[in-house]
Motif scaffolding. Structure first.
Motif, PDB file in Angstrom:
ATOM      1  N   LEU A   1      35.249  34.726  30.678  1.00  0.00           N
ATOM      2  CA  LEU A   1      35.189  34.546  32.135  1.00  0.00           C
ATOM      3  C   LEU A   1      35.296  33.092  32.575  1.00  0.00           C
ATOM      4  O   LEU A   1      35.299  32.816  33.778  1.00  0.00           O
TER       5      LEU A   1
ATOM      6  N   GLN B   1      38.343  32.428  34.693  1.00  0.00           N
ATOM      7  CA  GLN B   1      38.242  33.187  35.944  1.00  0.00           C
ATOM      8  C   GLN B   1      37.298  32.484  36.920  1.00  0.00           C
ATOM      9  O   GLN B   1      37.569  32.432  38.124  1.00  0.00           O
TER      10      GLN B   1
ATOM     11  N   GLY C   1      32.471  41.165  33.718  1.00  0.00           N
ATOM     12  CA  GLY C   1      32.894  40.055  34.551  1.00  0.00           C
ATOM     13  C   GLY C   1      34.311  40.048  35.066  1.00  0.00           C
ATOM     14  O   GLY C   1      34.607  39.377  36.036  1.00  0.00           O
ATOM     15  N   LEU C   2      35.244  40.757  34.441  1.00  0.00           N
ATOM     16  CA  LEU C   2      36.637  40.691  34.867  1.00  0.00           C
ATOM     17  C   LEU C   2      36.854  41.421  36.187  1.00  0.00           C
ATOM     18  O   LEU C   2      36.217  42.432  36.466  1.00  0.00           O
TER      19      LEU C   2
END
Length: 838
Positions: free
Chosen positions: A295, A298, A610-611
């Motif tokens: 993550l 991201q 988390g994605l």
């Protein structure tokens, strides 16, 4: 005889000298002794443990007994300051974390020091009498809550006591309104001419309380109308929902808090908004984001998307990471795995705010990750997780410790209040769960999707029950036999060796893996239904040109099977798993989001956290995790804020297997989570200690497996059942299958198969053999088949290592089945009585 008399004499001398005192029996950590109070038990544990240690001790003062000491643990390297004032709990002080939290007034370091001092000449007598210094003291008292307290000295003048009464209450505790005037108190006390010592811990706590009051005042001034204040209009680059404004304001005001919103509600946005509020009100300049490796990039993208702040991902070798920490950026983003190596670098950088994303990574306080993360220092903290409680209450306690290690009190008292145990001390359930949510109200905020996002698209969950092939079931049942034997051993002895525990875990894992395909176990054959069922399902979904699907499995080998199917059909996909380097992960995510031809995102549970994958409209779970939180994390990647289409969730479940038996386990764990965080049941009961509880879970899961469907004899199945077939309901096949369940259960308990079951096995083996012959002939007759090579391969064809000639390799059935086949053949070949040959 003389030696016996001499020994008796020596024993008498030791008694006279007081050197042979009978020591009370040691207490055990496993169970509180009958009739002993909880606090007495915990003090006794620390006393026994401390007095056995070989710590280093150094006197930092001049008095041999009533002084300040440093105690060093040679194993951990930790050194703590110990102040000795007497022998009773509460008299003394230690700078270790346990002393500040346990509210017992002692710790192992104090008990070790007391044991050393008691051996000195007159040491025990002096300690019993206690020490009252000439000077007065202001110190921090660690009770149920921390308090600043005053202790008068032997030479305390009346003038000082008169001043103290204006600032401290009748119990000598600093009044709440006196925190802002604390410097004035110190000046007045100094003017009174009395010696007054104010310790560092007390001054630090006063400063902390005042900073909190100042922060809340400044935020109220910046947002006078709460979440409707104009400040929110340009706080970040995108408009925020009202509940997100509420979350950002709550988090900023709290200073240190746990944001436990349901997955998909935008916890990242709220954390960034809270950081922006703190930057504009109290002037924070350095924010450290700690998240899973997958993550990091991201987070960088979202910081740049939602704010004007600079951000840097910390990665690479130590020298590169060191340079990254020295750079001038507002946000630095690192991952949990390197915290233990970067602690000194982070301490040197001195972050103002730490954001922990997916904070369930520190749920187990015993792990190195959790212990090192809790060494991080910052004035402010935002902890993000949609699942602060997954399996045990200790997990929630561990996560809250990072927010405020004092808030839930010591773990032993927390568990005593909320755990139910039997007479042997084994955990049987949890109680008073609603009280936990009340206790956490000031530091924890949680909203679920139903409460705040009525406009979130519909989510449709469907369980597809698929049959097992014969080779799959053979693997499944062989391992189930192992599980049954180990469970029987557990039931008999209430003990399992480490070897048995390993065998149990392996057998359970193999049972679950067999539900997907035999390929997961031997990496050669591919007997299984789920892959072909997925292909059929995707064929339907892909009729919509823009439809994309996320497919989860715990095992990479499941995805290897699917890759073969997809390549044969020229379907474009990406494969995301823990072995993919961090730098390449963002490229895979970007490809799935931006390439219209990339229709499938294959992922292990590394992608379940988390994605953001809102561009997909369906989630398929090829297997069921033990933990419902993991399942919800998977689904939450797609069914989240920013999703505008109805979401289809499909769970493939191998009917009549361990997967089927796990469904009730998932329901139980969900009920405990709801009881603490979502206002569900106040009591949840289970059974046993951790190992006992796990064994009962295994026993319930393995013993509660429903009867199987009629099995598939080929590599795949024609269709899956979309509803749960309840055995014995009198409806078609399900009822017929249910009748065989008792015989099957007896066999698994070690009993031989019934004649009826043996004949069923015989017929099934014959049909399977005939079908395999048919497949071999089909493959031989049509070598240009459009099936992928992995699908045309068969374990029945082998080659002689010497001649290279092909031959058939046939699986051997169980002995009972072989015997029946032999009897059957004998019936056809042996002449009957009365025939001409007789």
């Amino acid at each position: 005889m003389e030696s016996v008399i001499a020994e008796e004499l020596n024993s008498f001398r030791r008694v006279v000298k007081g050197k042979n005192k009978v020591q009370p029996p040691k207490v055990t950590r496993l169970k509180k002794p009958e009739g002993m109070a909880l606090e007495e038990w915990q003090i006794a544990l620390r006393r026994d443990y401390g007095r056995e240690q070989k710590f280093g001790l150094k006197n930092l003062g001049s008095d041999p007994i009533f002084s300040e000491f440093s105690v060093t643990n040679p194993q951990s390297g930790g050194t703590y300051r110990v102040l000795i004032r007497g022998r009773n709990p509460g008299d003394n002080y230690c700078s270790c974390p346990d002393f500040s939290v346990n509210t017992l007034g002692t710790c192992k370091h104090i008990e070790f020091t007391l044991a050393k001092l008691e051996r000195k000449r007159s040491g025990l007598a002096l300690l019993k009498r206690g020490f009252r210094p000439e000077y007065s003291e202001v110190y921090l008292r660690y009770n149920a809550k921390r308090e600043v307290a005053f202790r008068p000295g032997a030479a305390c003048p009346p003038a000082l006591l008169k001043i103290v009464r204006r600032y401290f209450d009748g119990q000598q505790i600093l009044k709440p309104e006196a925190y802002v005037r604390f410097e004035k108190f110190l000046k007045e006390a100094q003017a009174a001419g009395a010696e007054l010592r104010c310790y560092e811990e007390a001054i630090g706590y006063v400063a902390q309380v005042r900073d909190e009051q100042r922060r809340r005042r400044l935020i109220d001034e910046a947002c006078p109308e709460g979440i409707q204040s104009p400040a929110f209009l340009n706080l970040i680059k995108v408009p925020m929902y009202e509940y997100q404004r509420e979350g950002a304001l709550f988090t900023a005001k709290s200073g240190r808090s746990l944001l436990a919103d349901d997955m998909g509600l935008g916890k990242t946005v709220q954390a960034l908004a809270a950081a922006e509020i703190l930057a504009r009100t109290v002037g924070i300049q350095r924010v450290l984001v700690v998240c899973p490796t997958s993550l990091k990039h991201q987070w960088k993208q979202e910081i740049e998307k939602f704010t004007e702040r600079s951000a840097e991902v910390i990665e690479g070798a130590l020298a590169v990471r060191s340079k990254g920490y020295r750079s001038e950026t507002f946000y630095k983003i690192t991952n949990y795995d390197v915290i233990h190596r970067d602690l000194e670098l982070i301490h040197a950088w001195e972050p103002d705010l730490i954001v922990l994303d997916e904070a369930q990574r520190i749920k187990n306080w015993k792990t190195r990750t959790a212990q090192n993360v809790k060494k991080l220092r910052s004035e402010y903290a935002i902890v993000l997780t949609g699942t602060p409680l997954e399996n045990r209450l200790e997990e929630l306690h561990s996560i809250v410790q990072f927010v405020d290690r004092y808030h839930l009190g010591p773990l032993f008292r927390f568990l005593d209040e909320h755990q139910s145990t039997d007479e042997l001390g084994k955990v049987t359930g949890y109680r008073n769960l609603s009280k936990i949510s009340q206790t956490l109200k000031s530091v924890l905020l949680r909203r679920n999707k139903k409460e705040v996002l009525t406009q979130l698209p519909e989510r449709i969950d469907k369980n597809f029950f698929v049959p097992m092939t014969e080779p799959q079931m053979q693997h499944h049942d062989d391992n189930r036999d192992i599980v049954v034997r180990i469970v029987a051993k557990w039931r008999r002895y209430k003990f399992l060796s480490e070897a048995d525990q390993r065998r149990l875990m392996i057998a359970l894992q193999f049972m679950r893996m067999s539900c997907n395909s035999t390929y997961l176990l031997d990496k050669t054959t591919d007997f299984g239904v789920k892959a072909d069922e997925l292909v059929s399902l995707l064929g339907e979904i892909f009729e919509r040109p823009d439809a994309k699907v996320v497919v989860f499995s715990q095992w990479v080998r499941t995805h290897e099977i699917l890759e073969g199917r997809f390549k044969a059909r020229k379907w474009k996909y990406v494969l995301f798993h823990g072995g993919v380097p961090g730098r390449k992960r963002k490229d895979l995510i970007q490809q799935f989001k931006e390439d219209p031809d990339c229709r499938v995102f294959l992922s292990t549970d590394a992608g379940g956290v988390g994605l953001n994958l809102q561009n997909a409209s369906a989630v398929v779970n090829m297997d069921q995790p033990w933990n419902p939180a993991v399942l919800e994390q998977r689904i939450g990647r797609v069914h989240r804020l920013g999703q505008h289409r109805p979401i289809q969730v499909v769970n493939f479940i191998a009917q009549g297997t361990i997967e089927h038996g796990m469904l009730n386990l998932l329901r139980f764990k969900k009920s405990m989570f709801a009881g603490v965080l979502d206002g569900g049941e106040d009591e949840v009961f289970l059974g046993g200690s951790r190992l006992s509880q796990f064994m009962e879970t295994v026993e319930n899961v393995s013993g509660g497996i429903p009867a199987p469907m009629p099995r598939e004899t080929g590599n795949g199945a024609e269709a899956a059942q979309a509803d749960d077939p309840t055995p014995g309901d009198g409806k078609g096949e399900a009822a017929a299958v249910g009748k065989t369940a008792p015989a099957r259960k007896d066999r698994l308990a070690g009993q031989p198969m019934s004649d009826q079951e043996v004949w069923a096995k015989t017929i099934s083996a014959g049909l399977s053999l005939l079908q395999r012959f048919g497949e071999i002939l089909q493959t031989t007759a049509h070598p240009s088949s459009d099936k992928a090579p992995s699908e045309r391969s068969t374990p029945l064809i082998a080659r002689d290592e010497t001649t290279g000639e092909p031959f058939l390799k046939l699986p051997v059935p169980k002995p009972e089945v072989l015997q029946k086949i032999a009897d059957l053949l004998a019936a056809f070949t042996t002449p009957t009585h009365g025939s001409p040959s007789a």
